[in-house]
Design a protein around this motif. Structure first.
Motif, PDB file in Angstrom:
ATOM      1  N   GLN A   1      25.564  24.326  41.490  1.00  0.00           N
ATOM      2  CA  GLN A   1      26.586  23.342  41.724  1.00  0.00           C
ATOM      3  C   GLN A   1      26.949  23.295  43.136  1.00  0.00           C
ATOM      4  O   GLN A   1      26.753  24.169  44.047  1.00  0.00           O
TER       5      GLN A   1
ATOM      6  N   ILE B   1      29.034  18.160  39.849  1.00  0.00           N
ATOM      7  CA  ILE B   1      28.202  18.749  38.978  1.00  0.00           C
ATOM      8  C   ILE B   1      26.777  18.272  39.174  1.00  0.00           C
ATOM      9  O   ILE B   1      26.782  17.206  38.660  1.00  0.00           O
TER      10      ILE B   1
ATOM     11  N   ASN C   1      23.798  20.665  38.891  1.00  0.00           N
ATOM     12  CA  ASN C   1      22.760  21.544  38.069  1.00  0.00           C
ATOM     13  C   ASN C   1      21.330  21.296  38.854  1.00  0.00           C
ATOM     14  O   ASN C   1      20.434  21.241  38.043  1.00  0.00           O
TER      15      ASN C   1
ATOM     16  N   GLU D   1      32.095  25.034  32.354  1.00  0.00           N
ATOM     17  CA  GLU D   1      32.102  23.733  32.823  1.00  0.00           C
ATOM     18  C   GLU D   1      33.593  23.115  32.152  1.00  0.00           C
ATOM     19  O   GLU D   1      34.275  22.510  33.167  1.00  0.00           O
TER      20      GLU D   1
END
Ligand code: 3HB
Length: 328
Positions: free
Chosen positions: A150, A228, A230, A279
């Motif tokens: 991230q 965020i 990923n 998260e």
């Protein structure tokens, strides 16, 4: 009698070999860069404990966390000479030496942590380890991992466009450097233990990091905007020095391999199990969160692809394995 001296030396050699083989008590050393609270370090400690027990107290493994023995590049050198016995290394450093491992860092090679775990257990990933003895003088015992990557920043970070010109901390390895260069950021290589202070003193504007480490090391205290994304998986590899390995008995090899693999698998399970929870924990903190997808990074991914499809020949086989995992 010309044969006699020869036979004598062969026999003497054989005798020396036999004397070296009986199960010898060994004091091994294992190095890694992560500090004690990190799951990798806990796994190293559990591995040491297991080997001590299973060898009936004969072998010991001293664990050196927090890059006490040097950074990963230095530890690899020590492993190559046999000065260090074992390490848990980010695949980052491995990919600097064996570019084929760069394929594991293809942006969005996997979509989520479950796919990352499955890919690291696939034949395509495990076969990569076969290159390590010849290319790096290391025996690759197996993979662990950390969470997906991230971005966190001190300033506005609503989309990848905000990365432009940011001094962004990366783990020191080429595939991630190339990815961020392509986004327009200024990637700044820096090992994990140096990150908090660099953020605190303004040396860097942003960091590339996993949820777990953001929480453990409280990076959100110094950078409260999170994207965020990923965008990448983050494998680790457990290795034994090739020089040390060749002199180990079959029994000791089996013990180290089995015990280390058990702990590495547990590391993968840990990150897989906790990713969503972590998260949620971060979403509950007082930080500003935006999200980015593969499409948002399309240009950077295309640029990465032109560089790494040449360098990492295993990219097609890993992509195929990832596609099978996604389809299953
Ligand atoms: C890193 O960001 O360089 C790093 C993160 C980890 C473990 C090791 C290195 O969670």
């Amino acid at each position: 009698m010309p044969m006699k001296p020869l036979m004598t030396s062969v026999m003497a050699g054989g005798l020396a070999l036999m004397m070296a083989i009986p199960a010898q008590a060994r004091d091994f050393r294992l190095g890694l860069i992560t500090p004690p609270p990190h799951r990798w370090t806990q796994a190293a400690e559990a591995f040491a404990e297991d080997v001590k027990q299973k060898s009936g107290g004969e072998h010991s493994i001293a664990v050196f966390p927090s890059q006490q023995l040097g950074n990963e590049a230095q530890m690899v050198q020590q492993l190559q000479t046999g000065a260090l016995d074992m390490a848990f290394l980010t695949v980052a450093e491995i990919s600097n030496r064996v570019p084929d491992f760069g394929a594991l860092y293809a942006p969005y090679l996997v979509d989520n942590i479950d796919q990352a775990a499955a890919l690291l257990k696939s034949d395509a990933a495990i076969e990569l380890l076969d290159q390590l003895p010849a290319e790096a003088g290391l025996v690759g015992v197996g993979y662990g991992m950390a969470g997906l990557r991230q971005v966190m920043s001190r300033d506005q970070l609503e989309s990848p466009a905000d990365l432009e010109g940011k001094k962004l901390r990366i783990t020191p390895f080429e595939p991630i450097r190339d990815f961020y260069m392509a986004t327009g950021a200024a990637p700044t290589p820096m090992p994990l233990p140096a990150v908090y202070d660099a953020l605190a003193n303004g040396q860097i504007d942003a960091i590339d990091m996993d949820f777990d480490s953001i929480l453990i090391f409280k990076f959100y205290e110094r950078s409260d905007k999170m994207l965020i994304s990923n965008h990448m998986m983050f494998p680790m590899v457990g290795v034994v020095s090739g020089r040390i390995w060749k002199d180990l008995s079959a029994e000791d090899r089996e013990l180290l391999q089995t015990s280390m693999r058990t702990q590495l698998d547990a590391v993968i399970d840990h990150f897989q199990a906790l990713e969503k929870e972590q998260e949620m924990e971060l979403r509950g903190l007082d930080i500003t969160i935006h999200e980015a997808t593969k499409e948002d990074f399309a240009d950077a991914i295309a640029e990465w692809e032109t560089i790494w499809s040449e360098k990492a020949k295993s990219l097609p086989s890993l992509r195929k394995a990832a596609a099978e995992i996604k389809g299953s």
